[in-house]
Scaffold this motif. Structure first.
Motif, PDB file in Angstrom:
ATOM      1  N   ALA A  88       0.838  -1.203   0.000  1.00  0.00           N
ATOM      2  CA  ALA A  88       0.000   0.000   0.000  1.00  0.00           C
ATOM      3  C   ALA A  88       0.866   1.243   0.000  1.00  0.00           C
ATOM      4  CB  ALA A  88      -0.914  -0.003   1.227  1.00  0.00           C
ATOM      5  N   ASP A  89       0.288   2.324  -0.485  1.00  0.00           N
ATOM      6  CA  ASP A  89       0.956   3.623  -0.503  1.00  0.00           C
ATOM      7  C   ASP A  89       0.005   4.655   0.103  1.00  0.00           C
ATOM      8  OD1 ASP A  89       3.257   2.718  -2.134  1.00  0.00           O
ATOM      9  OD2 ASP A  89       1.723   2.466  -3.684  1.00  0.00           O
ATOM     10  N   TYR A  90       0.520   5.462   0.982  1.00  0.00           N
ATOM     11  CA  TYR A  90      -0.314   6.451   1.662  1.00  0.00           C
ATOM     12  C   TYR A  90       0.349   7.826   1.578  1.00  0.00           C
ATOM     13  CZ  TYR A  90      -2.126   2.202   3.915  1.00  0.00           C
ATOM     14  OH  TYR A  90      -2.654   0.977   4.168  1.00  0.00           O
ATOM     15  N   VAL A  91      -0.478   8.846   1.382  1.00  0.00           N
ATOM     16  CA  VAL A  91       0.017  10.222   1.353  1.00  0.00           C
ATOM     17  C   VAL A  91      -0.976  11.110   2.096  1.00  0.00           C
ATOM     18  CG1 VAL A  91       0.736  12.164  -0.102  1.00  0.00           C
ATOM     19  CG2 VAL A  91       1.072   9.827  -0.917  1.00  0.00           C
ATOM     20  N   THR A  92      -0.471  11.975   2.964  1.00  0.00           N
ATOM     21  CA  THR A  92      -1.347  12.911   3.671  1.00  0.00           C
ATOM     22  C   THR A  92      -2.031  13.860   2.687  1.00  0.00           C
ATOM     23  OG1 THR A  92       0.251  12.959   5.471  1.00  0.00           O
ATOM     24  CG2 THR A  92      -1.388  14.700   5.460  1.00  0.00           C
ATOM     25  N   PRO A  93      -3.349  14.013   2.773  1.00  0.00           N
ATOM     26  CA  PRO A  93      -3.997  15.027   1.935  1.00  0.00           C
ATOM     27  C   PRO A  93      -3.548  16.427   2.350  1.00  0.00           C
ATOM     28  CG  PRO A  93      -5.602  13.629   3.075  1.00  0.00           C
ATOM     29  CD  PRO A  93      -4.276  13.314   3.656  1.00  0.00           C
ATOM     30  N   VAL A  94      -3.249  17.250   1.384  1.00  0.00           N
ATOM     31  CA  VAL A  94      -2.824  18.629   1.642  1.00  0.00           C
ATOM     32  C   VAL A  94      -3.723  19.560   0.849  1.00  0.00           C
ATOM     33  CG1 VAL A  94      -0.952  20.299   1.354  1.00  0.00           C
ATOM     34  CG2 VAL A  94      -0.431  17.955   2.066  1.00  0.00           C
ATOM     35  N   GLU A  95      -4.368  20.505   1.545  1.00  0.00           N
ATOM     36  CA  GLU A  95      -5.217  21.472   0.841  1.00  0.00           C
ATOM     37  C   GLU A  95      -4.392  22.631   0.307  1.00  0.00           C
ATOM     38  OE1 GLU A  95      -8.637  22.735   3.100  1.00  0.00           O
ATOM     39  OE2 GLU A  95      -8.880  20.707   3.921  1.00  0.00           O
ATOM     40  N   ILE A  96      -3.547  23.191   1.170  1.00  0.00           N
ATOM     41  CA  ILE A  96      -2.710  24.318   0.740  1.00  0.00           C
ATOM     42  C   ILE A  96      -1.256  23.907   0.966  1.00  0.00           C
ATOM     43  CG2 ILE A  96      -2.208  26.770   0.995  1.00  0.00           C
ATOM     44  CD1 ILE A  96      -4.954  27.046   2.373  1.00  0.00           C
ATOM     45  N   SER A  97      -0.580  23.599  -0.098  1.00  0.00           N
ATOM     46  CA  SER A  97       0.786  23.104   0.035  1.00  0.00           C
ATOM     47  C   SER A  97       1.713  24.206   0.541  1.00  0.00           C
ATOM     48  CB  SER A  97       1.292  22.615  -1.318  1.00  0.00           C
ATOM     49  OG  SER A  97       2.684  22.395  -1.243  1.00  0.00           O
TER      50      SER A  97
ATOM     51  N   ARG B  79      -0.616  26.180  16.404  1.00  0.00           N
ATOM     52  CA  ARG B  79      -1.475  25.634  15.365  1.00  0.00           C
ATOM     53  C   ARG B  79      -0.691  24.565  14.613  1.00  0.00           C
ATOM     54  NH1 ARG B  79      -4.729  28.307  17.636  1.00  0.00           N
ATOM     55  NH2 ARG B  79      -6.161  29.911  16.833  1.00  0.00           N
ATOM     56  N   GLY B  80      -1.444  23.733  13.927  1.00  0.00           N
ATOM     57  CA  GLY B  80      -0.759  22.838  12.999  1.00  0.00           C
ATOM     58  C   GLY B  80      -1.008  21.377  13.262  1.00  0.00           C
ATOM     59  N   GLY B  81      -0.375  20.590  12.455  1.00  0.00           N
ATOM     60  CA  GLY B  81      -0.521  19.151  12.503  1.00  0.00           C
ATOM     61  C   GLY B  81      -0.088  18.571  11.182  1.00  0.00           C
ATOM     62  N   THR B  82      -0.717  17.468  10.799  1.00  0.00           N
ATOM     63  CA  THR B  82      -0.404  16.902   9.492  1.00  0.00           C
ATOM     64  C   THR B  82      -1.277  17.581   8.446  1.00  0.00           C
ATOM     65  OG1 THR B  82      -1.976  15.130   9.978  1.00  0.00           O
ATOM     66  CG2 THR B  82       0.350  14.666  10.374  1.00  0.00           C
ATOM     67  N   GLY B  83      -0.721  17.736   7.255  1.00  0.00           N
ATOM     68  CA  GLY B  83      -1.414  18.452   6.202  1.00  0.00           C
ATOM     69  C   GLY B  83      -0.609  19.649   5.766  1.00  0.00           C
ATOM     70  N   GLY B  84      -1.306  20.685   5.297  1.00  0.00           N
ATOM     71  CA  GLY B  84      -0.606  21.853   4.782  1.00  0.00           C
ATOM     72  C   GLY B  84      -0.908  23.099   5.576  1.00  0.00           C
ATOM     73  N   LEU B  85      -0.823  24.226   4.889  1.00  0.00           N
ATOM     74  CA  LEU B  85      -0.965  25.513   5.560  1.00  0.00           C
ATOM     75  C   LEU B  85      -2.395  25.769   6.033  1.00  0.00           C
ATOM     76  CD1 LEU B  85       1.189  27.725   3.152  1.00  0.00           C
ATOM     77  CD2 LEU B  85       1.887  26.565   5.250  1.00  0.00           C
ATOM     78  N   GLU B  86      -3.344  24.950   5.559  1.00  0.00           N
ATOM     79  CA  GLU B  86      -4.744  25.162   5.957  1.00  0.00           C
ATOM     80  C   GLU B  86      -4.936  25.059   7.470  1.00  0.00           C
ATOM     81  OE1 GLU B  86      -3.661  22.720   4.054  1.00  0.00           O
ATOM     82  OE2 GLU B  86      -4.200  20.778   4.913  1.00  0.00           O
ATOM     83  N   SER B  87      -4.031  24.354   8.145  1.00  0.00           N
ATOM     84  CA  SER B  87      -4.200  24.179   9.599  1.00  0.00           C
ATOM     85  C   SER B  87      -3.588  25.338  10.391  1.00  0.00           C
ATOM     86  CB  SER B  87      -3.566  22.865  10.047  1.00  0.00           C
ATOM     87  OG  SER B  87      -2.176  22.892   9.806  1.00  0.00           O
ATOM     88  N   LEU B  88      -2.998  26.315   9.706  1.00  0.00           N
ATOM     89  CA  LEU B  88      -2.296  27.377  10.428  1.00  0.00           C
ATOM     90  C   LEU B  88      -3.064  28.687  10.483  1.00  0.00           C
ATOM     91  CD1 LEU B  88       1.378  26.878   9.143  1.00  0.00           C
ATOM     92  CD2 LEU B  88       0.126  25.652  10.913  1.00  0.00           C
ATOM     93  N   GLU B  89      -4.316  28.678  10.079  1.00  0.00           N
ATOM     94  CA  GLU B  89      -5.081  29.926  10.090  1.00  0.00           C
ATOM     95  C   GLU B  89      -5.228  30.462  11.516  1.00  0.00           C
ATOM     96  OE1 GLU B  89      -6.010  31.766   7.598  1.00  0.00           O
ATOM     97  OE2 GLU B  89      -5.075  30.316   6.227  1.00  0.00           O
ATOM     98  N   VAL B  90      -4.972  31.753  11.670  1.00  0.00           N
ATOM     99  CA  VAL B  90      -5.126  32.406  12.974  1.00  0.00           C
ATOM    100  C   VAL B  90      -5.981  33.649  12.774  1.00  0.00           C
ATOM    101  CG1 VAL B  90      -3.936  33.487  14.911  1.00  0.00           C
ATOM    102  CG2 VAL B  90      -2.830  31.622  13.667  1.00  0.00           C
ATOM    103  N   ASP B  91      -7.130  33.703  13.442  1.00  0.00           N
ATOM    104  CA  ASP B  91      -7.961  34.895  13.273  1.00  0.00           C
ATOM    105  C   ASP B  91      -7.466  36.003  14.205  1.00  0.00           C
ATOM    106  OD1 ASP B  91      -9.503  34.828  15.876  1.00  0.00           O
ATOM    107  OD2 ASP B  91     -10.038  32.862  15.062  1.00  0.00           O
ATOM    108  N   GLU B  92      -7.893  37.201  13.913  1.00  0.00           N
ATOM    109  CA  GLU B  92      -7.385  38.384  14.626  1.00  0.00           C
ATOM    110  C   GLU B  92      -7.697  38.319  16.117  1.00  0.00           C
ATOM    111  OE1 GLU B  92      -4.747  41.065  13.808  1.00  0.00           O
ATOM    112  OE2 GLU B  92      -5.716  39.861  12.254  1.00  0.00           O
ATOM    113  N   ALA B  93      -8.890  37.815  16.449  1.00  0.00           N
ATOM    114  CA  ALA B  93      -9.290  37.754  17.859  1.00  0.00           C
ATOM    115  C   ALA B  93      -8.387  36.799  18.639  1.00  0.00           C
ATOM    116  CB  ALA B  93     -10.743  37.299  17.970  1.00  0.00           C
ATOM    117  N   SER B  94      -8.050  35.671  18.023  1.00  0.00           N
ATOM    118  CA  SER B  94      -7.180  34.702  18.704  1.00  0.00           C
ATOM    119  C   SER B  94      -5.791  35.293  18.925  1.00  0.00           C
ATOM    120  CB  SER B  94      -7.052  33.421  17.871  1.00  0.00           C
ATOM    121  OG  SER B  94      -8.307  32.837  17.685  1.00  0.00           O
ATOM    122  N   LEU B  95      -5.316  36.024  17.936  1.00  0.00           N
ATOM    123  CA  LEU B  95      -3.987  36.613  18.045  1.00  0.00           C
ATOM    124  C   LEU B  95      -3.959  37.669  19.150  1.00  0.00           C
ATOM    125  CD1 LEU B  95      -1.316  36.275  16.542  1.00  0.00           C
ATOM    126  CD2 LEU B  95      -1.972  38.202  15.096  1.00  0.00           C
TER     127      LEU B  95
END
Lengths: 485, 466
Positions: free
Chosen positions: A132-141, A219-235
């Motif tokens: 088998a071959d597996y690759v993490t899905p990435v929305e925003i590379s 923020r973050g984890g497996t995947g791409g930049l989609e997991s790094l979004e930070v809204d202004e209120a959180s910042l």
């Protein structure tokens, strides 16, 4: 081409990896395994690599570097009694075949005493056939941004956190992305895995002229930049809490009604019944949990799961480092301890089911039974209901660290701060820092409400004082009663 | 067929063909080692590990971006690093292209690499381990020592649960564009042992455990027999320990529990912390802030030249010679430990990276520090984890094992609960034992390698019930 618009070149070790290139690169491994198994009953190979970019940004300093790339192969062989491994920081066929020869020589040397030392033979099973071959899905590379664009994006984020208050003396942003490849081969399996990973941490330091306090956001984890979004209120919240902590009081030691946020709940789950059910600890007699399978260890509301298949989480993978396909394990169901997290050796020795938890810090270290993403499952109350139920108690936030005690069932969890609640409302009083201690069955037995939210947090985990791996932990808001200091 | 492999010379030649870089450093690190994992007397796993890598750091000078301070040098300095492995021989130029591009994108105030100086000789390798097959012999020597020591404890109801034995030889070559060319060879040993104590009951859930990690550069420095004996005593005492009660009285922290309490002092003494505006210490001023100093004077030094020291070095990561430096003298910040870069930023003397944390012992015997007069004195010998915040100095550690010293002379083991407080307050009134210790762990929880008092008595910390 202008430097400022240049995309960073993919690292040939990992950045451009595909299942096909991995299968081609390591096509020689099945033959190495077959050759080893002419001398021993079990052999396997694990080839890993990692590569990526790391940014460290702070006032008057910027750093950018390749993450420590690692690429190597570990060959494992068992003579039917014990395991011998040779690990090399190389992936070419000649180096690995040389390692294979050294592995057999080593086995011959240790075999003389093996039968006297080990009373019981061990029969490591290779598992069912699997290719088998597996690759993490990435929305925003991460490669969709140039390095200059990444620097600009995260420097801007850092500056926005810094501008929130004049008492900020330093703000740091750390960004990292990585591509981690894995190829596992034994006589029944040839599996490739490519995991993409992106992480971001913003830490703000404030001072009133003497005292320093800080707060952070991850923020973050497996995947791409989609997991790094930070809204202004959180910042803004990161800085505002750091400033508020300048006025925080030390907590009066005692037992409190408390609601823990998902980051603290995650560390509780991880330390209480994550490490406590790693079955290599069962084998060594180091885990009390071994004697409590099927017994109650928490209230009916407590269900704890370890799941390496959670999409996007930091501890997510497709196969463990011993070729076992990832699947969730229910550790505690409705307060009853169900079972443990196993690696190949301890599962075989104990005669229990394998779970996909045989993990290594790197090819340079052995596999142990380790966690992936460990969490409380959600309950039925809203967060507002859970917090509103605190008549006189504390809302404990921002889990920072923890330490396990699988034998004694003690626990230590460090939280960054706690908010005082009276009559279901915050009073504005903060306490910092907050240390949770106590006896694990008491902590879980006192759980009276579990919220219906769910958040996983990226983290790192050591075994004892070393063997660091990436994990996720979290869950919902949980109400319990805790010993605090 | 001739197979070429990557060498430091090949990388240096490639770097010399790059006029666009302002400087570089190169570290080649070659490691080989043996690891042994045992469960009781059974061997679980024996491992051999061999790696080699080359870390290249390049410096790139370029104009500051618009709107930025031009700095004293009139230009910004970018720095970036990349690590190469022997298999990268065909891609050295591509890797250098990339790291130079990365360095060109980041902007830092300018600083210079150090020039060559005479390097001190610091012995950091055990020749018995660097000899052929030495790492394999050493892991078995350590395991046999632990097994023998555990056999001696068997009559007390204590047994070995598991042990891990690591021996690594590292050969390091360091070169810079300023002409530094140095090398070092080190040996590193790490042992983790877990002991289980069983009392009169056969119930395994009533057993107690002690976990002990130790590190050194020579087998003899590990003192494995005494480590096992002490860990055995801790396991037996944990078995009969009673729950900790909340107390406001004096607390003594001793043995391996103490070194992490000095971490915040090392952090705030650093030039990097000062440059980052995170240090609460000011040159020639008290490190205790508004708290009056009523305890033993605090003297903290950094020693990089101790033979076989875990933090010792002949040269640091920039090529600065290792040295011993007084940092805090009598509770006053005397000097900062300052790597080359941050020393230049602050305009202070370069000390290089710190070595062992050396703290001057006190004049009071440990037995006197733990002696109870009005009320009990709590002595803590092991925490679950040394949770001491470098920035704030806050302490919040679960007590894995301690002792209550009663006025009657009785000593009772305790466990659970936590110690809470702040080191910047607590050390203002701390008293140190005259007995000393050398900590044997450099990693997590070790506080760097520590040489100093075996115990410290604090009046302002709080023990909370478990």
């Amino acid at each position: 081409m202008s430097l400022s618009t240049q995309r960073h070149t993919p690292d040939p070790r990992a950045g451009s990896a595909s299942p096909l290139t991995l299968r081609t690169q390591f096509a020689y491994l099945p033959d190495v395994i077959a050759e080893l198994e002419r001398s021993v009953p079990y052999a396997s190979a694990l080839a890993t690599s990692s590569s990526g970019v790391r940014l460290a940004l702070r006032d008057s300093e910027q750093g950018v570097s390749r993450r420590d790339p690692s690429a190597g192969v570990v060959l494992t062989a068992s003579d039917g009694y014990e395991i011998e491994e040779v690990a090399v920081g190389a992936t070419d066929e000649a180096s690995v075949r040389n390692a294979s020869r050294r592995l057999l020589e080593g086995l011959r040397r240790t075999r003389v005493g093996a039968h006297e030392r080990n009373r019981n033979a061990i029969n490591l099973e290779p598992g069912d056939q699997l290719s088998a071959d597996y690759v993490t899905p990435v929305e925003i590379s991460p490669d969709s941004l140039s390095l200059a664009e990444k620097l600009a994006r995260f420097e801007d984020l850092r500056q926005r956190a810094r501008r929130v208050d004049s008492r900020v003396v330093q703000a740091m942003a750390r960004y990292g992305d990585a591509v981690e490849t894995k190829v596992f081969v034994n006589r029944t399996r040839f599996i490739t895995e490519i995991v993409h990973r992106a992480t971001l941490n913003v830490t703000v330091f404030v001072s009133d002229g003497n005292m320093r306090r800080y707060n952070w956001l991850s923020r973050g984890g497996t995947g791409g930049l989609e997991s790094l979004e930070v809204d202004e209120a959180s910042l803004a919240n990161v800085t505002e809490i750091a400033v508020a902590l300048l006025g925080a009081k030390p907590i009066e030691p005692g037992v409190y009604d408390a609601v823990v946020d998902p980051s603290v709940a995650g560390i509780l789950a991880h330390e209480a019944f994550g490490h406590g059910v790693e079955t290599d600890m069962f084998l060594k007699g180091r885990a009390r949990g071994a004697h409590y399978i099927g017994k109650r260890v928490g209230s009916d509301l407590v269900t704890i799961v370890d799941d390496p298949t959670v999409p996007g989480a930091n501890g997510t993978y497709f196969i463990d480092d011993e070729g076992q396909s990832a699947s969730p394990t229910c550790i505690i169901r409705d307060g009853v301890l169900m079972g443990g997290l196993s690696d190949l050796y301890s599962a075989t020795r104990l005669g229990i089911a394998r779970t996909a938890n045989g993990r290594r810090e790197s090819f340079e270290r052995k596999a142990y039974a380790r966690m992936s993403n460990t969490f409380f499952t959600p309950g039925r109350h809203s967060v507002e209901e859970v917090l509103g139920s605190l008549d006189h108690g504390l809302y404990i936030c921002q889990g920072a660290n923890g330490m396990e005690d699988p034998k004694g069932w003690g626990i230590q969890v460090g939280a960054h701060f706690a908010r005082e609640y009276r009559h279901g409302k915050p009073t504005g009083v903060l306490f910092a820092p907050v240390s949770i201690t106590g006896y694990v069955p008491d902590v879980l037995g006192n759980v009276t409400m579990v919220a219906n939210d769910f958040h996983l947090h990226p983290g790192g985990c050591g075994k004892g004082w070393k063997e660091y791996i990436t994990v996720g932990d979290g869950g919902p808001h949980v109400r319990t009663r805790l010993q605090l200091a | 067929m001739v197979t070429r492999t990557l060498t430091a010379d090949i990388i240096v030649q490639a770097l010399s063909r790059r006029p666009e870089i302002a400087g570089w450093t190169l570290t080649r690190r070659r490691r080989h080692g043996t690891q042994l994992y045992v469960i009781g007397r059974d061997v679980e796993n024996t491992r051999e590990v061999t790696t080699e890598d080359f870390t290249v750091t390049v410096f790139h000078d370029h104009p500051w971006p618009d709107g930025h301070d031009t700095g004293i040098a009139g230009h910004a300095r970018g720095v970036s690093s990349v690590k190469l492995v022997p298999g990268d021989i065909a891609s050295v130029d591509a890797r250098l292209d990339e790291v130079i591009m990365m360095a060109s994108l980041v902007h830092n105030p300018s600083y210079e690499l150090p020039t060559p100086e005479t390097l001190p000789a610091v012995v950091l390798a055990d020749p018995q381990i660097t000899a052929a097959d030495g790492t394999r012999r050493a892991v078995w020597e350590m395991a046999e020592a632990v097994w023998e020591a555990c056999d001696r404890e068997a009559s007390t109801g204590v047994r070995l649960s598991a042990g891990e034995f690591f021996v690594t030889v590292t050969d390091r070559e360091f070169r810079t564009s300023r002409g530094i060319h140095a090398s070092s060879e080190t040996t590193h040993l790490a042992v983790e042992i877990a002991l289980l104590a069983r009392g009169d009951s056969d119930d395994p859930t009533l057993e107690a455990e002690t976990f002990r990690p130790v590190e050194a550069r020579r087998v003899s420095d590990l003192r494995l027999a005494s480590q096992v004996a002490e860990a055995s005593r801790f396991a037996r005492d944990t078995l009969r320990a009673r729950p900790t009660e909340t107390r406001d009285g004096p607390v003594v922290v001793s043995g391996s529990a103490l070194p992490p309490f000095f971490d915040p002092f090392m952090f705030h003494s650093g030039a990097q912390a000062a440059y980052m505006k995170l240090s609460r210490f000011t040159q020639d001023d008290t490190v205790f802030g508004d708290h009056a100093t009523v305890g033993d004077p605090l003297h903290v030094s950094s020693h990089a030249l101790r033979p076989y020291g875990l933090s010792s070095h002949s040269f640091d990561g920039d090529g600065v010679p290792g040295r011993d430096t007084d940092l805090i003298v009598g509770g006053i910040l005397f000097a900062r430990h300052a790597p080359s870069r941050y020393a230049q930023y602050l305009g202070i003397p370069v000390t290089g990276e710190p070595g062992a944390v050396v703290v001057r012992a006190g004049a009071t015997p440990l037995a006197e520090l733990v002696r109870a007069s009005g009320g009990p004195v709590v002595e803590i010998v092991a925490f679950s984890s040394p949770n001491v915040d470098d920035i704030t100095g806050d302490v919040g550690c679960e007590i894995r094992l301690g002792y209550e010293h009663l006025p009657s002379g009785e000593v009772r083991p305790i466990k659970g609960g936590a110690l809470a407080g702040n080191v910047f307050e607590a050390f203002a009134s701390a008293r140190f034992s005259q007995e000393t210790q050398e900590a044997l762990i450099s990693g997590f929880g070790g506080g760097g390698v520590f040489v100093g008092p075996r115990g410290a008595r604090f009046e302002g910390m709080r023990v909370a019930a478990g």
